[in-house]
Design a protein around this motif. Sequence first.
Motif, short mmCIF file in Angstrom:
data_model
loop_
_atom_site.label_atom_id
_atom_site.label_comp_id
_atom_site.label_asym_id
_atom_site.label_seq_id
_atom_site.Cartn_x
_atom_site.Cartn_y
_atom_site.Cartn_z
N LYS A 123 -55.52 111.79 29.78
CA LYS A 123 -55.36 113.14 30.26
C LYS A 123 -53.96 113.71 30.60
N ARG A 127 -50.26 125.41 32.34
CA ARG A 127 -51.74 125.37 33.20
C ARG A 127 -51.69 124.76 34.32
N MET A 185 -55.48 111.84 37.80
CA MET A 185 -55.36 112.12 36.45
C MET A 185 -55.19 110.75 35.84
N GLU A 210 -53.47 122.32 37.25
CA GLU A 210 -54.46 121.12 37.33
C GLU A 210 -54.43 120.90 38.69
#
Length: 293
Positions: A82, A278, A30, A280
């Motif tokens: 990000k 969330r 990321m 990832e």
Amino acid sequence: MGKKMTVIKVPATSANLGPGFDSLGIALSMYLTLTVGSKCDEWVVEHDLGADIPTDEENMIIKTALGLAPNLEPHKVRVESKIPLARGLGSSSTAIVAGLALANHLGKLGIGKDELVQKATELEGHPDNVAPAILGDFVAATYVNGHVTSVKGNFPKLSFLAYIPDYELATSQSREALPEQLAFKDAVIAGSVGNALVASILTGNLAEIGPLMEADRYHEQARLKLVPHLEILRKLGHEVGALATYLSGAGPTVMVVIDQSKVADFIKEAQALGLTGRFEQLEVERQGLVVSE
């Protein structure tokens, strides 16, 4: 735009890995990406990271660059990231590394990666995030008497599933939860667990990595009240067959080290438990800092 653009790419990082408090970290897939544009009269930082982040020389990246090379000519730069802020994924470290890399490039300073790790650690205070952001992969590092020692190793091929809650947790607040002192006996155990974890990672001993990663004595217990989801996710990890679950950096992100085949199952079960943050799915980023033209 015929002009060649310089792009500086810095990976997110996850620090501590359980018992490796302030010394172990891993680079993940990321990124913060900094594109260097044309010369200007004043520094201009284009980004969509929110109104709180400065768009001029007050931006942390530019401040860091000018700290290293005060005479840099101002440029227009574009920042895309990000990496969520204040979540335990090294967002401030990536800004520091990007700033040093920017100064190194524009000022033609010729600084190598090891020296960048030293300079970044001096700014950040400990090497657990900046070292893997620069070097890539898994890094064990220490900062004693002003000198950084960092050793890069190869982390086994596993997925890192980040659970990112929908709230920020400032590192300073998370640090306040830590004990002032540790009993000598506990400190000895804590250190030995960290040592054995490093050895297990460097030799690819998966059977031992998991239990050791979950045997921290330094910080996770003290921080549980700030990150109640850690215990829920760790318990679920044991049920689903994850290798290990740990608090990423100062949190609140929790990292689940897991085989890719089990990721979908894990996410479904976690959401059924009512966890609303969330997920990832990340991989180990082997290269670290990349500057390309």
